[in-house]
Motif scaffolding. Structure first.
Motif, PDB file in Angstrom:
ATOM      1  N   VAL A  54       0.858  -1.186   0.000  1.00 56.92           N
ATOM      2  CA  VAL A  54       0.000   0.000   0.000  1.00 56.92           C
ATOM      3  C   VAL A  54       0.895   1.238   0.000  1.00 56.92           C
ATOM      4  CG1 VAL A  54      -1.802   1.272   1.214  1.00 56.92           C
ATOM      5  CG2 VAL A  54      -1.795  -1.241   1.253  1.00 56.92           C
ATOM      6  N   SER A  55       0.772   2.049  -1.023  1.00 54.23           N
ATOM      7  CA  SER A  55       1.620   3.233  -1.137  1.00 54.23           C
ATOM      8  C   SER A  55       0.824   4.512  -0.926  1.00 54.23           C
ATOM      9  CB  SER A  55       2.292   3.284  -2.514  1.00 54.23           C
ATOM     10  OG  SER A  55       1.336   3.488  -3.544  1.00 54.23           O
ATOM     11  N   VAL A  56       1.570   5.605  -0.683  1.00 56.45           N
ATOM     12  CA  VAL A  56       0.990   6.945  -0.642  1.00 56.45           C
ATOM     13  C   VAL A  56       1.869   7.852  -1.500  1.00 56.45           C
ATOM     14  CG1 VAL A  56      -0.237   6.846   1.563  1.00 56.45           C
ATOM     15  CG2 VAL A  56       2.213   7.327   1.562  1.00 56.45           C
ATOM     16  N   GLY A  57       1.223   8.731  -2.258  1.00 55.35           N
ATOM     17  CA  GLY A  57       1.964   9.651  -3.105  1.00 55.35           C
ATOM     18  C   GLY A  57       2.674   8.996  -4.264  1.00 55.35           C
ATOM     19  N   GLU A  67       3.556   1.055 -14.383  1.00 49.49           N
ATOM     20  CA  GLU A  67       4.255  -0.138 -14.860  1.00 49.49           C
ATOM     21  C   GLU A  67       4.986  -0.861 -13.737  1.00 49.49           C
ATOM     22  OE1 GLU A  67       6.138  -0.588 -18.631  1.00 49.49           O
ATOM     23  OE2 GLU A  67       5.504   1.407 -19.275  1.00 49.49           O
ATOM     24  N   THR A  68       5.469  -0.116 -12.769  1.00 50.85           N
ATOM     25  CA  THR A  68       6.127  -0.749 -11.621  1.00 50.85           C
ATOM     26  C   THR A  68       5.128  -1.569 -10.824  1.00 50.85           C
ATOM     27  OG1 THR A  68       7.977   0.782 -11.396  1.00 50.85           O
ATOM     28  CG2 THR A  68       7.166  -0.246  -9.373  1.00 50.85           C
ATOM     29  N   TRP A  69       3.942  -1.019 -10.588  1.00 52.42           N
ATOM     30  CA  TRP A  69       2.935  -1.781  -9.833  1.00 52.42           C
ATOM     31  C   TRP A  69       2.513  -3.023 -10.617  1.00 52.42           C
ATOM     32  CZ3 TRP A  69       4.210  -0.022  -5.645  1.00 52.42           C
ATOM     33  CH2 TRP A  69       4.239   1.337  -5.331  1.00 52.42           C
ATOM     34  N   ALA A  70       2.400  -2.890 -11.935  1.00 50.54           N
ATOM     35  CA  ALA A  70       2.027  -4.045 -12.768  1.00 50.54           C
ATOM     36  C   ALA A  70       3.115  -5.122 -12.723  1.00 50.54           C
ATOM     37  CB  ALA A  70       1.783  -3.595 -14.204  1.00 50.54           C
ATOM     38  N   SER A  79      -0.471  -7.269  -4.892  1.00 51.33           N
ATOM     39  CA  SER A  79      -1.524  -6.343  -5.297  1.00 51.33           C
ATOM     40  C   SER A  79      -1.169  -4.966  -4.748  1.00 51.33           C
ATOM     41  CB  SER A  79      -2.881  -6.805  -4.777  1.00 51.33           C
ATOM     42  OG  SER A  79      -2.877  -6.881  -3.357  1.00 51.33           O
ATOM     43  N   HIS A  80      -1.787  -3.918  -5.274  1.00 51.15           N
ATOM     44  CA  HIS A  80      -1.371  -2.563  -4.910  1.00 51.15           C
ATOM     45  C   HIS A  80      -2.536  -1.586  -4.868  1.00 51.15           C
ATOM     46  CE1 HIS A  80      -0.215   1.573  -6.270  1.00 51.15           C
ATOM     47  NE2 HIS A  80       0.542   1.440  -5.202  1.00 51.15           N
ATOM     48  N   THR A  81      -2.479  -0.678  -3.905  1.00 48.10           N
ATOM     49  CA  THR A  81      -3.382   0.467  -3.863  1.00 48.10           C
ATOM     50  C   THR A  81      -2.573   1.695  -3.460  1.00 48.10           C
ATOM     51  OG1 THR A  81      -3.962  -0.012  -1.544  1.00 48.10           O
ATOM     52  CG2 THR A  81      -5.465  -0.840  -3.256  1.00 48.10           C
ATOM     53  N   ASP A  82      -3.021   2.876  -3.909  1.00 47.07           N
ATOM     54  CA  ASP A  82      -2.322   4.126  -3.590  1.00 47.07           C
ATOM     55  C   ASP A  82      -3.320   5.208  -3.219  1.00 47.07           C
ATOM     56  OD1 ASP A  82       0.339   5.827  -3.891  1.00 47.07           O
ATOM     57  OD2 ASP A  82      -1.265   6.986  -4.846  1.00 47.07           O
ATOM     58  N   THR A  83      -2.893   6.087  -2.326  1.00 44.27           N
ATOM     59  CA  THR A  83      -3.622   7.314  -2.037  1.00 44.27           C
ATOM     60  C   THR A  83      -2.677   8.464  -2.346  1.00 44.27           C
ATOM     61  OG1 THR A  83      -4.872   6.250  -0.261  1.00 44.27           O
ATOM     62  CG2 THR A  83      -4.844   8.661  -0.306  1.00 44.27           C
ATOM     63  N   ASP A  84      -3.048   9.298  -3.305  1.00 45.71           N
ATOM     64  CA  ASP A  84      -2.163  10.389  -3.701  1.00 45.71           C
ATOM     65  C   ASP A  84      -2.207  11.499  -2.649  1.00 45.71           C
ATOM     66  OD1 ASP A  84      -0.411  11.881  -5.149  1.00 45.71           O
ATOM     67  OD2 ASP A  84      -1.859  12.530  -6.665  1.00 45.71           O
ATOM     68  N   MET A  85      -1.035  11.983  -2.260  1.00 44.75           N
ATOM     69  CA  MET A  85      -0.957  13.061  -1.280  1.00 44.75           C
ATOM     70  C   MET A  85       0.416  13.704  -1.346  1.00 44.75           C
ATOM     71  SD  MET A  85      -0.863  10.799   2.271  1.00 44.75           S
ATOM     72  CE  MET A  85      -2.565  10.321   2.045  1.00 44.75           C
ATOM     73  N   ASP A 104       2.373   1.415   3.579  1.00 43.71           N
ATOM     74  CA  ASP A 104       3.674   0.749   3.678  1.00 43.71           C
ATOM     75  C   ASP A 104       4.832   1.620   3.206  1.00 43.71           C
ATOM     76  OD1 ASP A 104       2.571  -1.837   4.471  1.00 43.71           O
ATOM     77  OD2 ASP A 104       1.815  -1.955   2.415  1.00 43.71           O
ATOM     78  N   ILE A 105       4.617   2.367   2.140  1.00 40.09           N
ATOM     79  CA  ILE A 105       5.723   3.085   1.504  1.00 40.09           C
ATOM     80  C   ILE A 105       5.227   4.383   0.882  1.00 40.09           C
ATOM     81  CG2 ILE A 105       5.437   1.885  -0.715  1.00 40.09           C
ATOM     82  CD1 ILE A 105       8.527   1.856  -0.954  1.00 40.09           C
ATOM     83  N   GLY A 106       6.080   5.404   0.883  1.00 42.44           N
ATOM     84  CA  GLY A 106       5.736   6.678   0.270  1.00 42.44           C
ATOM     85  C   GLY A 106       6.890   7.220  -0.553  1.00 42.44           C
ATOM     86  N   ASP A 107       6.584   8.215  -1.349  1.00 46.32           N
ATOM     87  CA  ASP A 107       7.565   8.859  -2.225  1.00 46.32           C
ATOM     88  C   ASP A 107       7.544  10.347  -1.892  1.00 46.32           C
ATOM     89  OD1 ASP A 107       9.386   8.826  -4.491  1.00 46.32           O
ATOM     90  OD2 ASP A 107       7.797   9.758  -5.670  1.00 46.32           O
ATOM     91  N   VAL A 108       8.662  10.873  -1.363  1.00 43.48           N
ATOM     92  CA  VAL A 108       8.684  12.256  -0.884  1.00 43.48           C
ATOM     93  C   VAL A 108       9.825  13.037  -1.507  1.00 43.48           C
ATOM     94  CG1 VAL A 108       7.638  11.628   1.329  1.00 43.48           C
ATOM     95  CG2 VAL A 108      10.142  11.726   1.141  1.00 43.48           C
TER      96      VAL A 108
END
Length: 364
Positions: A54-57, A67-70, A79-85, A104-108
């Motif tokens: 489960v990612s954020v951002g 493509e990375t999630w695929a 499997s993957h879900t994201d909440t953009d923030m 689980d993981i974010g991109d900052v």
């Protein structure tokens, strides 16, 4: 590519977040897994058992994350879900949900990496590619690491500009307006000022060369106040713009690759980027580690490059069709990262007023 200024590297926001979370204790109910003591085989096995990340951002449309999630789904069954923030929101979410975590993981933005570590919401994992990552682009213990980098570039509409600028000298000698964005608020615009300072002999403690440069353009009536959006670029309201290279290349590809030229200024520019942070309380920690591992793999780096984000690992051989859509690597030789983020944080807080006094005052 989705253009999100709020996701940008805003040191002002990082400072505000630090103040806002100053009262939060680093002591938490969670326990950190020592990913650096595990083999990649062990991490992969446990990640497959967890079955999801489960990612954020990290939405599908940003830097070609789709493509990375695929690939993670196809290769490891994740499997993957994201909440953009925004970066600040990601760190706040990790802290707020420590007793019942969902992400689980974010991109900052790189400025937020140290903030996340200071707040005690991250866990380290260096990946097997650690030695290939530049020192400026990683936390020494592995709490954050850049997956991709961005450099301020110049984008020109060739229908409106006879000689698309490849340097600040070209811009100085031109007769067109330049759009830099809202320097009082936007991260991209503030970093464009810093890029100009670097190119003209200044640094994060000395923006005078940049302020003088744009002050002169303003006096000549050559600063465009148009908002830096793809719509305004498409309508021809912007002739020349200062943008992150990945935004400029994304815009060019979506509009008309033959109509726009993108260059890194010959005198120099600033390099920054985005870093993954793994939630200390991640419900799927091994999946998060495997995700970081994949992002830094050749395959993951190529996925990012397809989204016009320049890989952090320079050893990666990009396919010709991907490489042809990026800027020639030789143009980046004089681009450099921020050396002192504390100094830049302090200067960026002063920049809005300086911009008003030195530049905006000359714009009617």
């Amino acid at each position: 590519m989705k253009h999100r200024l709020k996701k940008g590297i805003i040191v002002l926001a990082a400072s505000a977040l630090a103040l806002g979370l100053a009262g939060c204790s680093k002591e938490t109910a969670g326990s950190t897994i020592d990913g650096n003591s595990l083999s990649l085989e062990e991490i992969t096995t446990k990640a497959k058992e967890e079955g999801e990340v489960v990612s954020v951002g990290m939405p599908d449309s940003w830097a070609n994350w789709v493509e990375t999630w695929a690939d993670l789904k196809a290769e490891y069954g994740l499997s993957h879900t994201d909440t953009d923030m925004s970066s600040a929101e990601e760190i706040a979410k990790f802290e707020a949900e420590k007793d019942k975590p969902t992400a689980d993981i974010g991109d900052v933005g790189i400025a937020f990496g140290p903030v996340a570590v200071e707040k005690g919401v991250t866990q380290p994992y260096k990946t097997t590619y650690w030695d290939e990552i530049p020192e400026w682009a990683k936390d020494e213990d592995g709490h954050w690491v850049l997956g991709y980098q961005g450099t301020i570039a110049v984008m020109a509409n060739k229908d409106l500009v006879d000689k698309p600028p490849a340097s600040f000298e070209d811009i100085k000698n031109g007769d067109y307006k330049v759009a830099i964005g809202d320097v009082t608020k936007a991260a991209q615009a503030q970093m464009a000022v810093l890029a100009t300072a670097y190119a003209l002999g200044g640094d994060e403690t000395n923006l005078e060369p940049a302020l003088a440069f744009y002050e002169e353009l303003a006096k000549q009536g050559r600063i465009s106040m148009a908002e830096l959006t793809v719509a305004n670029i498409e309508k021809g309201e912007i002739s020349v713009a200062m943008l992150w290279d990945f935004n400029a290349l994304g815009y060019r590809q979506s509009l008309d690759p033959d109509k726009y030229e993108v260059n890194i200024p010959k005198e120099g520019s600033v390099v920054s980027g985005y870093a993954t942070i793994i939630n200390k309380y991640a419900p799927h920690p091994h999946a998060a580690m495997l995700t970081r591992e994949f992002i830094l793999s050749d395959e993951g780096q190529i996925n990012l490059a397809k989204g016009f984000a320049r890989p952090i690992r320079e050893s990666v051989e990009l396919p010709e069709d991907v490489k042809s859509k990026l800027i020639d690597p030789s143009q980046y030789e004089k681009a450099r990262p921020v050396e002192d983020y504390k100094a830049w944080e302090e200067m960026s807080q002063k920049l809005p007023q300086l911009w008003q006094e030195r530049v905006l005052v000359h714009i009617n």
